[in-house]
Enzyme design. Structure first.
Site, PDB file in Angstrom:
ATOM      1  N   LYS A  15      20.184  43.393  38.114  1.00  0.00           N
ATOM      2  CA  LYS A  15      19.338  43.332  36.924  1.00  0.00           C
ATOM      3  C   LYS A  15      18.520  42.036  36.862  1.00  0.00           C
ATOM      4  CE  LYS A  15      22.192  46.344  33.997  1.00  0.00           C
ATOM      5  NZ  LYS A  15      22.946  46.420  32.713  1.00  0.00           N
ATOM      6  N   TYR A  55      18.431  55.368  30.910  1.00  0.00           N
ATOM      7  CA  TYR A  55      19.271  54.989  29.770  1.00  0.00           C
ATOM      8  C   TYR A  55      19.166  56.007  28.630  1.00  0.00           C
ATOM      9  CZ  TYR A  55      20.321  50.437  31.916  1.00  0.00           C
ATOM     10  OH  TYR A  55      20.782  49.437  32.742  1.00  0.00           O
ATOM     11  N   ASN A 118      24.184  41.661  31.933  1.00  0.00           N
ATOM     12  CA  ASN A 118      25.473  41.733  32.639  1.00  0.00           C
ATOM     13  C   ASN A 118      25.300  41.953  34.149  1.00  0.00           C
ATOM     14  OD1 ASN A 118      24.661  44.346  32.499  1.00  0.00           O
ATOM     15  ND2 ASN A 118      26.308  45.062  31.175  1.00  0.00           N
ATOM     16  N   HIS A 121      23.889  47.062  37.334  1.00  0.00           N
ATOM     17  CA  HIS A 121      24.120  48.441  36.896  1.00  0.00           C
ATOM     18  C   HIS A 121      24.847  49.153  38.031  1.00  0.00           C
ATOM     19  CE1 HIS A 121      23.579  52.593  35.633  1.00  0.00           C
ATOM     20  NE2 HIS A 121      23.263  52.831  36.895  1.00  0.00           N
ATOM     21  N   GLU A 132      21.086  59.480  39.901  1.00  0.00           N
ATOM     22  CA  GLU A 132      20.496  58.141  39.888  1.00  0.00           C
ATOM     23  C   GLU A 132      19.974  57.728  41.266  1.00  0.00           C
ATOM     24  OE1 GLU A 132      23.299  55.445  38.045  1.00  0.00           O
ATOM     25  OE2 GLU A 132      23.033  56.395  36.082  1.00  0.00           O
TER      26      GLU A 132
HETATM   27  P1  IDP Z   1      27.375  50.196  31.838  1.00  0.00           P
HETATM   28  O1  IDP Z   1      26.167  49.435  32.358  1.00  0.00           O
HETATM   29  O2  IDP Z   1      28.634  49.376  31.939  1.00  0.00           O
HETATM   30  O3  IDP Z   1      27.511  51.563  32.444  1.00  0.00           O
HETATM   31  P2  IDP Z   1      26.341  51.495  29.431  1.00  0.00           P
HETATM   32  O4  IDP Z   1      27.120  51.783  28.188  1.00  0.00           O
HETATM   33  O5  IDP Z   1      25.912  52.630  30.283  1.00  0.00           O
HETATM   34  O6  IDP Z   1      27.182  50.418  30.255  1.00  0.00           O
HETATM   35  O7  IDP Z   1      25.068  50.667  28.964  1.00  0.00           O
HETATM   36  C1  IDP Z   1      24.016  50.422  29.863  1.00  0.00           C
HETATM   37  C2  IDP Z   1      23.518  49.008  29.656  1.00  0.00           C
HETATM   38  O8  IDP Z   1      22.990  48.872  28.336  1.00  0.00           O
HETATM   39  C3  IDP Z   1      24.592  47.931  29.744  1.00  0.00           C
HETATM   40  O9  IDP Z   1      24.916  47.559  31.069  1.00  0.00           O
HETATM   41  C4  IDP Z   1      23.934  46.798  28.985  1.00  0.00           C
HETATM   42  O10 IDP Z   1      22.947  46.146  29.772  1.00  0.00           O
HETATM   43  C5  IDP Z   1      23.253  47.558  27.858  1.00  0.00           C
HETATM   44  N1  IDP Z   1      24.122  47.661  26.671  1.00  0.00           N
HETATM   45  C6  IDP Z   1      25.172  48.500  26.493  1.00  0.00           C
HETATM   46  N2  IDP Z   1      25.753  48.322  25.298  1.00  0.00           N
HETATM   47  C7  IDP Z   1      25.034  47.331  24.689  1.00  0.00           C
HETATM   48  C8  IDP Z   1      25.139  46.687  23.398  1.00  0.00           C
HETATM   49  O11 IDP Z   1      26.019  46.985  22.580  1.00  0.00           O
HETATM   50  N3  IDP Z   1      24.209  45.725  23.136  1.00  0.00           N
HETATM   51  C9  IDP Z   1      23.218  45.378  24.013  1.00  0.00           C
HETATM   52  N4  IDP Z   1      23.096  45.953  25.225  1.00  0.00           N
HETATM   53  C10 IDP Z   1      23.986  46.923  25.566  1.00  0.00           C
HETATM   54 MG    MG Z   2      26.276  53.221  32.244  1.00  0.00          MG
END
Ligand code: IDP
Ligand code: MG
Length: 159
Positions: A15, A55, A118, A121, A132
């Site tokens: 990312k 997303y 974070n 992905h 994907e």
């Molecule tokens: P993942 O990346 O661990 O699979 P997902 O729930 O699919 O998690 O969410 C995709 C991405 O959206 C996350 O990696 C993060 O960058 C962002 N994200 C998820 N939840 C939040 C939140 O509560 N606040 C801000 N960004 C979020």
């Molecule tokens: Mg995810």
């Protein structure tokens, strides 16, 4: 002969926060040293269209607009990794979404503090991984080659 299980594929994105922080090499190294096989890699800019698809499960969340802006703030590295049960193995290597609570030793646990920023992905299920990988790579961008270390990474009955 390599059996089909070893050819499971998953999508990883490095990312924008990781690109800015100079973590590309560190992140790629985690997957390499695990024994996974890199079959596709490229640097690309994401647009709203691909992010809406990618997303879609978060479209009604209050942070959706800022998530899209974050993912467009610099290029990302898209990678396709291959291996036995690679989808779940890569999710474990990455750690949970909320990076500051992610297990030490995982990529997010070691390199990040944010829920949003974070660093990586990774596809969450085998079905989503198929979708994907196809979203980010054309067939001819995915390489098919023999990795000589496989005979040491996997036991005979696993490969
Ligand atoms: P993942 O990346 O661990 O699979 P997902 O729930 O699919 O998690 O969410 C995709 C991405 O959206 C996350 O990696 C993060 O960058 C962002 N994200 C998820 N939840 C939040 C939140 O509560 N606040 C801000 N960004 C979020
Ligand atoms: Mg995810």
């Amino acid at each position: 002969m390599i059996f089909d299980g070893v050819r499971e594929k998953t999508l990883v994105l490095v990312k924008p926060d990781a690109i800015q922080r100079g973590l590309i090499g560190e992140i790629v190294a985690r997957f390499e040293r695990k024994g996974l096989k890199l079959v596709g890699i490229k640097m690309m800019n994401l647009n709203d269209e691909v992010l809406k698809e990618h997303y879609a499960h978060l479209a009604d969340k209050p942070f959706f607009a800022s998530l899209k802006n974050f993912m467009k703030s610099s290029p990302v590295i898209a990678m396709c990794w291959e291996g036995l049960e690679v989808v779940s193995a890569v999710r474990l290597l990455c750690g949970i979404t909320k990076a500051r609570a992610a297990e030490a030793g995982s990529i997010r646990g070691d390199f990040a503090m944010s829920v949003s920023c974070n660093v990586v992905h990774a596809s969450d299920t085998v079905d989503n991984a198929k979708r994907e990988v196809a979203r980010f790579f054309t067939e001819d961008e995915l390489q098919d080659y023999r990795k000589s270390e496989y005979e040491h990474v996997y036991a005979e009955d696993e490969r």
